[in-house]
Scaffold this motif. Structure first.
Motif, PDB file in Angstrom:
ATOM      1  N   ARG A 152       9.503  12.980   0.812  1.00  8.53           N
ATOM      2  CA  ARG A 152       9.858  11.570   1.043  1.00  8.53           C
ATOM      3  C   ARG A 152       8.855  10.923   1.989  1.00  8.53           C
ATOM      4  NH1 ARG A 152      15.111  13.528   1.034  1.00  8.53           N
ATOM      5  NH2 ARG A 152      15.143  13.657   3.315  1.00  8.53           N
ATOM      6  N   SER A 153       8.496  11.622   3.039  1.00 14.31           N
ATOM      7  CA  SER A 153       7.537  11.100   4.011  1.00 14.31           C
ATOM      8  C   SER A 153       6.175  10.846   3.371  1.00 14.31           C
ATOM      9  CB  SER A 153       7.406  12.089   5.172  1.00 14.31           C
ATOM     10  OG  SER A 153       6.456  11.643   6.090  1.00 14.31           O
ATOM     11  N   HIS A 154       5.700  11.772   2.564  1.00 15.64           N
ATOM     12  CA  HIS A 154       4.403  11.614   1.890  1.00 15.64           C
ATOM     13  C   HIS A 154       4.442  10.465   0.891  1.00 15.64           C
ATOM     14  CE1 HIS A 154       3.319  16.063   2.797  1.00 15.64           C
ATOM     15  NE2 HIS A 154       3.032  15.275   3.806  1.00 15.64           N
ATOM     16  N   ILE A 155       5.507  10.363   0.138  1.00 17.02           N
ATOM     17  CA  ILE A 155       5.637   9.284  -0.849  1.00 17.02           C
ATOM     18  C   ILE A 155       5.625   7.937  -0.145  1.00 17.02           C
ATOM     19  CG2 ILE A 155       7.235   8.198  -2.486  1.00 17.02           C
ATOM     20  CD1 ILE A 155       8.056  11.151  -3.238  1.00 17.02           C
ATOM     21  N   LEU A 156       6.412   7.804   0.912  1.00 23.38           N
ATOM     22  CA  LEU A 156       6.483   6.537   1.635  1.00 23.38           C
ATOM     23  C   LEU A 156       5.124   6.191   2.241  1.00 23.38           C
ATOM     24  CD1 LEU A 156       8.200   4.167   2.446  1.00 23.38           C
ATOM     25  CD2 LEU A 156       8.951   5.468   4.449  1.00 23.38           C
ATOM     26  N   THR A 193       3.007   2.895   1.254  1.00 27.54           N
ATOM     27  CA  THR A 193       2.641   1.971   2.330  1.00 27.54           C
ATOM     28  C   THR A 193       1.132   1.728   2.303  1.00 27.54           C
ATOM     29  OG1 THR A 193       4.511   2.685   3.680  1.00 27.54           O
ATOM     30  CG2 THR A 193       2.683   1.624   4.831  1.00 27.54           C
ATOM     31  N   ALA A 194       0.357   2.782   2.129  1.00 32.08           N
ATOM     32  CA  ALA A 194      -1.102   2.656   2.070  1.00 32.08           C
ATOM     33  C   ALA A 194      -1.555   1.866   0.842  1.00 32.08           C
ATOM     34  CB  ALA A 194      -1.759   4.039   2.079  1.00 32.08           C
ATOM     35  N   ALA A 195      -0.814   1.970  -0.257  1.00 31.69           N
ATOM     36  CA  ALA A 195      -1.170   1.273  -1.495  1.00 31.69           C
ATOM     37  C   ALA A 195      -0.903  -0.228  -1.399  1.00 31.69           C
ATOM     38  CB  ALA A 195      -0.408   1.871  -2.672  1.00 31.69           C
ATOM     39  N   GLY A 196      -0.071  -0.629  -0.450  1.00 33.49           N
ATOM     40  CA  GLY A 196       0.211  -2.055  -0.263  1.00 33.49           C
ATOM     41  C   GLY A 196       0.823  -2.683  -1.499  1.00 33.49           C
ATOM     42  N   ASP A 197       0.415  -3.942  -1.788  1.00 38.95           N
ATOM     43  CA  ASP A 197       0.967  -4.673  -2.927  1.00 38.95           C
ATOM     44  C   ASP A 197       0.554  -4.087  -4.274  1.00 38.95           C
ATOM     45  OD1 ASP A 197       2.283  -6.451  -1.281  1.00 38.95           O
ATOM     46  OD2 ASP A 197       0.651  -7.918  -1.297  1.00 38.95           O
ATOM     47  N   THR A 198      -0.511  -3.290  -4.293  1.00 36.53           N
ATOM     48  CA  THR A 198      -0.946  -2.652  -5.538  1.00 36.53           C
ATOM     49  C   THR A 198       0.117  -1.668  -6.005  1.00 36.53           C
ATOM     50  OG1 THR A 198      -3.251  -2.885  -4.913  1.00 36.53           O
ATOM     51  CG2 THR A 198      -2.750  -1.243  -6.605  1.00 36.53           C
ATOM     52  N   CYS A 254       4.692   2.309 -17.051  1.00 33.98           N
ATOM     53  CA  CYS A 254       5.548   2.752 -15.953  1.00 33.98           C
ATOM     54  C   CYS A 254       5.721   1.636 -14.937  1.00 33.98           C
ATOM     55  CB  CYS A 254       4.916   3.952 -15.248  1.00 33.98           C
ATOM     56  SG  CYS A 254       4.782   5.409 -16.279  1.00 33.98           S
ATOM     57  N   SER A 255       6.893   1.549 -14.353  1.00 37.48           N
ATOM     58  CA  SER A 255       7.166   0.565 -13.319  1.00 37.48           C
ATOM     59  C   SER A 255       6.364   0.879 -12.066  1.00 37.48           C
ATOM     60  CB  SER A 255       8.651   0.556 -12.968  1.00 37.48           C
ATOM     61  OG  SER A 255       9.411   0.174 -14.069  1.00 37.48           O
ATOM     62  N   VAL A 256       5.921  -0.183 -11.403  1.00 34.20           N
ATOM     63  CA  VAL A 256       5.167  -0.049 -10.154  1.00 34.20           C
ATOM     64  C   VAL A 256       6.121  -0.088  -8.986  1.00 34.20           C
ATOM     65  CG1 VAL A 256       3.402  -1.119  -8.691  1.00 34.20           C
ATOM     66  CG2 VAL A 256       3.102  -1.073 -11.193  1.00 34.20           C
ATOM     67  N   LEU A 257       5.969   0.853  -8.076  1.00 31.42           N
ATOM     68  CA  LEU A 257       6.799   0.949  -6.873  1.00 31.42           C
ATOM     69  C   LEU A 257       5.980   0.499  -5.672  1.00 31.42           C
ATOM     70  CD1 LEU A 257       8.037   4.559  -7.569  1.00 31.42           C
ATOM     71  CD2 LEU A 257       9.353   2.470  -7.943  1.00 31.42           C
ATOM     72  N   VAL A 258       6.645  -0.112  -4.697  1.00 29.20           N
ATOM     73  CA  VAL A 258       6.001  -0.500  -3.442  1.00 29.20           C
ATOM     74  C   VAL A 258       6.920  -0.135  -2.290  1.00 29.20           C
ATOM     75  CG1 VAL A 258       4.622  -2.388  -4.435  1.00 29.20           C
ATOM     76  CG2 VAL A 258       6.918  -2.851  -3.560  1.00 29.20           C
ATOM     77  N   ALA A 259       6.328   0.010  -1.098  1.00 31.29           N
ATOM     78  CA  ALA A 259       7.132   0.218   0.100  1.00 31.29           C
ATOM     79  C   ALA A 259       7.847  -1.097   0.398  1.00 31.29           C
ATOM     80  CB  ALA A 259       6.252   0.635   1.270  1.00 31.29           C
TER      81      ALA A 259
END
Length: 99
Positions: free
Chosen positions: A34-38, A42-47, A93-98
């Motif tokens: 979970r920590s790595h995914i988040l 977060t690093a990917a931002g709006d992308t 595939c759906s895009v996920l963001v923090a």
């Protein structure tokens, strides 16, 4: 805020699924993923990233990554956008963001 149980949906309450959930909780592996995914989202931002991009980047099985994404979504830390991207052979595939 509700801390999700490893047995909450979409987990399947089969013997193998329950045993795997207990194992990842006991070892701390679920929390680490979970920590790595988040951090990656977060690093990917709006992308953002798709579920497939996450499992490939983490070099983890999809069935290890997807439940962690659901847990983060239930916690309100990750959200799914309306955008879709090629899923490397998995279709759009759906895009996920923090969040």
């Amino acid at each position: 805020m509700h801390t999700p149980s490893l047995f909450d949906p979409p987990s399947v309450p089969s013997g193998a699924s329950l045993a795997a959930a207990v194992r990842v909780k006991r070892t701390g592996r679920a929390a680490a993923l979970r920590s790595h995914i988040l951090a990656m989202l977060t690093a990917a931002g709006d992308t953002g990233m798709t579920r497939v991009e996450l499992h490939l980047a983490l070099n983890e099985q999809e069935n290890s990554v997807r439940p962690r994404i659901w847990e983060l979504m239930r916690e309100g830390k990750v959200r799914q956008t309306d955008r879709r991207r090629d899923g490397h052979g998995h279709g759009p595939c759906s895009v996920l963001v923090a969040a």
